[in-house]
Scaffold this active site. Structure first.
Site, PDB file in Angstrom:
ATOM      1  N   HIS A 134     -12.081   9.946   5.635  1.00 44.52           N
ATOM      2  CA  HIS A 134     -11.793   8.538   5.914  1.00 44.52           C
ATOM      3  C   HIS A 134     -11.398   8.284   7.363  1.00 44.52           C
ATOM      4  CE1 HIS A 134     -10.617   4.477   4.973  1.00 44.52           C
ATOM      5  NE2 HIS A 134      -9.350   4.681   5.283  1.00 44.52           N
ATOM      6  N   ARG A 186      -1.309   9.397   1.024  1.00 46.77           N
ATOM      7  CA  ARG A 186      -2.734   9.652   0.761  1.00 46.77           C
ATOM      8  C   ARG A 186      -3.090  11.118   0.585  1.00 46.77           C
ATOM      9  NH1 ARG A 186      -5.884   5.467   4.643  1.00 46.77           N
ATOM     10  NH2 ARG A 186      -5.213   3.721   3.381  1.00 46.77           N
ATOM     11  N   ARG A 243      -1.999   9.410   8.613  1.00 46.46           N
ATOM     12  CA  ARG A 243      -1.825   7.988   8.953  1.00 46.46           C
ATOM     13  C   ARG A 243      -1.334   7.183   7.763  1.00 46.46           C
ATOM     14  NH1 ARG A 243      -4.903   3.689   8.134  1.00 46.46           N
ATOM     15  NH2 ARG A 243      -6.923   4.723   7.879  1.00 46.46           N
ATOM     16  N   HIS A 254      -9.487   9.865   2.093  1.00 47.06           N
ATOM     17  CA  HIS A 254      -9.035   8.749   1.263  1.00 47.06           C
ATOM     18  C   HIS A 254      -9.212   9.158  -0.194  1.00 47.06           C
ATOM     19  CE1 HIS A 254      -8.590   4.777  -0.438  1.00 47.06           C
ATOM     20  NE2 HIS A 254      -8.237   4.313   0.751  1.00 47.06           N
ATOM     21  N   GLU A 258       0.858  -1.194   0.000  1.00 42.81           N
ATOM     22  CA  GLU A 258       0.000   0.000   0.000  1.00 42.81           C
ATOM     23  C   GLU A 258       0.883   1.230   0.000  1.00 42.81           C
ATOM     24  OE1 GLU A 258      -4.271  -1.530   1.768  1.00 42.81           O
ATOM     25  OE2 GLU A 258      -2.950  -0.492   3.150  1.00 42.81           O
TER      26      GLU A 258
END
Ligand code: SIN
Length: 572
Positions: free
Chosen positions: A354, A293, A389, A247, A125
């Site tokens: 998100h 992100r 995060r 997100h 990811e």
């Protein structure tokens, strides 16, 4: 002084006792319940059903440094890099190292994650330097909660109460008489439409996130920020509330609900293209689609503005259909219901709210500034995420700090005297039945979402934030008439050594869930906006168009909020 006699209508009010009250049934609450039940009796309450949590809908997986080429040090480094200088390194070290036994234990308990030979099948990811995400297809959250729920239901010392919506924390000055110390003795809740006081020796808030305060989100309906708001009203210190993660890819399709398209789709090679068919991420970041992100979300926003089109597309069609079906069954099935076959069709996406990096300030023992109150999971802020995060660190956080919260709360409960908590007699003014105007409440919620999306989402600026504050204050006033019959009530508390009772106002004593949610949403919106206004720089998920650069000299700090005090800027 004698305890005042409670005057209660038993049909409307009842008072229950437990050793440990846990509020929330995501991974953090469930894991906390299992840990606490080793030493104490636990009551776990959840707003709707046990499975309605952000965890349950998590797709990507759990980041854990278990792969052969991975190390704890690398995972820490990636986490801190994503957090852009604001992570609490001690908390990150704890999460990453304790995460390994927590995930191993989940596997022992029967989590059926995907395997490749003798090892879990690790996926990639964004912003991870290794393939380190364990997963179950794209339904990792469901697998995780299924395992934990089963274990919770099989544990005798845990009592579960569904459709139990916590409203406010019961607080009073510390029973030991330390004047300035506020203590928490449980919570008020709506259970089966009745108002109930649940008194506890220790309370754990694990209520999850707040995505639903925005119109576009990956979060389920329950995520209206209730725990953040209750904690704030009770006097908790809140930190990092300006850092809301958007997100990059939530489904944008007429008639389809809010739905996440996992980052793992990009991890497995998915490409982002704009309406003109141009692959654009390389223009913005050297890691392309696997940039952090916040960068991907802002890049998508920028492409939407450049092209004047309300979404971009995610393309995974170059992968074999069989692979897509096997790797992303939930996404495949859900999009199919809306007429998309993702093995041949592009997926229309845009960013959505998100995850909240900030929350109730806790130390790594999950203690808050209220004695007897612990917090874990998304509602808490140990500082593990800093300004942004890292993907799939949230379930890890829940498992690690959930377990710590459960154990610590139980040890605390054991250490107090047998007659703890003190009686919390309730002065009941009898509930006035307020005929809530639901259309009005819904309009307040919609207006809150709209103004946040406009001014307090991916891009912010001072003027917009100030306008938002004014708007939120107006909306708060407009709800006051609906709350009026409830807010004047008080709960009187007296301590165990017989001092004068301190009186803590119960801010909400209505059983109208929609109204409570609206108040909570406004409280949370206010905290985010206030914090965003204070941070005059851009960092991680917080981007100020009027202060577009990162300012380490002035802003390697955190914003601290406490109700009724002006925001403070504190050292890391
Ligand atoms: C995702 O699957 O993209 C979400 C994972 C996360 O938020 O960590």
């Amino acid at each position: 002084m004698e305890n005042p006699t409670p005057v209660m209508d038993p049909k409307r009010h009842s008072s229950w006792d437990t050793d440990i009250l846990i509020i929330g049934s995501g991974a953090a609450g469930l894991r906390a319940a299992l840990a606490a039940s080793e030493r104490a009796d636990v009551t776990l309450i959840t707003k709707t059903t046990l499975t309605e949590s952000n965890t349950h809908y998590a797709q990507g997986g759990i980041a854990v440094a278990m792969n052969l080429d991975d190390t704890i040090a690398l995972h820490i480094k990636d986490t801190c890099a994503a957090g852009v200088g604001l992570c609490d390194v001690h908390a990150v070290e704890m999460m990453v190292s304790e995460g390994i036994p927590r995930v191993a234990e989940l596997l022992d308990w029967g989590a059926n994650f995907d395997w490749e030979g003798a090892l879990p099948r690790f996926t990639q990811e964004a912003a991870h330097s290794r393939r380190r995400i364990v997963h179950k297809g794209d339904a990792t959250g469901r697998e995780t909660t299924d395992v934990l729920i089963q274990r919770v239901l099989n544990t005798e010392r845990i009592k579960v109460l569904q459709s139990a919506f916590a409203i406010d924390l019961l607080t009073a000055n510390d029973a030991a008489g330390r004047e300035e110390t506020l203590a928490c003795y449980g919570a008020s809740a709506v259970v089966d439409e009745a108002l109930v006081y649940i008194q506890a020796r220790a309370t754990i808030l694990a209520t999850g996130g707040l995505g639903r305060i925005y119109p576009c989100t990956s979060n389920p309906k329950v995520a209206t920020g209730d725990g953040f708001a209750a904690a704030w009203r009770a006097g908790c210190e809140m930190v990092d509330m300006e850092f809301v993660q958007f997100h990059p890819t939530t489904l944008y399709l007429d008639g389809a609900p809010n739905f996440l398209i996992s980052e793992a789709v990009r991890g497995e090679g998915g490409e982002l293209i704009n309406i003109r068919g141009e692959r654009f991420m390389w223009k913005y970041h050297e890691k392309g689609e696997l940039a952090p992100r916040d960068v991907v979300s802002r890049s998508i926003q920028s492409e939407m503005e450049l092209t004047g089109f309300p979404c971009v597309y995610l393309d995974i069609t170059h992968k074999p259909a069989e692979f897509i079906r096997e790797r992303f069954p939930t996404i495949s099935d859900t999009t199919k219901r809306y007429g998309l076959d993702i093995s041949v069709d592009l997926i229309p996406v845009r960013p959505g709210a998100h995850f909240m990096m900030g929350g109730i300030r806790t130390n790594t023992d999950t203690e808050t500034n209220l004695k007897g109150l612990y917090a874990c999971g998304e509602v808490a802020c140990t500082g593990v995420h800093g300004a942004n995060r890292l993907a799939s660190n949230s379930l890890l956080e829940c498992l690690v700090f959930g377990a710590r919260a459960g154990t610590n709360a139980a040890i605390f409960a054991e250490s107090e005297s047998p007659d703890y908590p003190p009686d919390i007699p309730v002065v009941d003014n009898a509930l006035t039945s307020v005929e809530t105007d639901l259309t009005f409440v819904e309009a307040v919620k919609a207006a809150t979402r709209e103004v946040l999306w406009e001014h307090v989402s991916i891009e912010r600026n001072g003027e917009g934030l100030r306008q938002t504050l004014a708007k939120l204050q107006d909306l708060t006033v407009s709800l006051e008439s609906l709350q009026a019959a409830s807010v004047e009530r008080t709960v009187e508390t007296t301590d165990a050594v017989g001092q004068m009772p301190s009186v803590s106002p119960v801010l909400l004593q209505t059983t109208d869930v929609e109204l409570i949610e609206a108040v909570n949403m406004l409280n949370v919106a206010l905290m985010i906006t206030q914090s965003a206004l204070v941070r005059t720089e851009s960092r991680g998920a917080h981007y100020r168009a009027d202060f577009p650069t990162q300012n380490d000299t002035d802003w390697s700090r955190r914003v601290l909020l406490t109700q009724d005090k002006t925001p403070e800027v504190i050292a890391l």
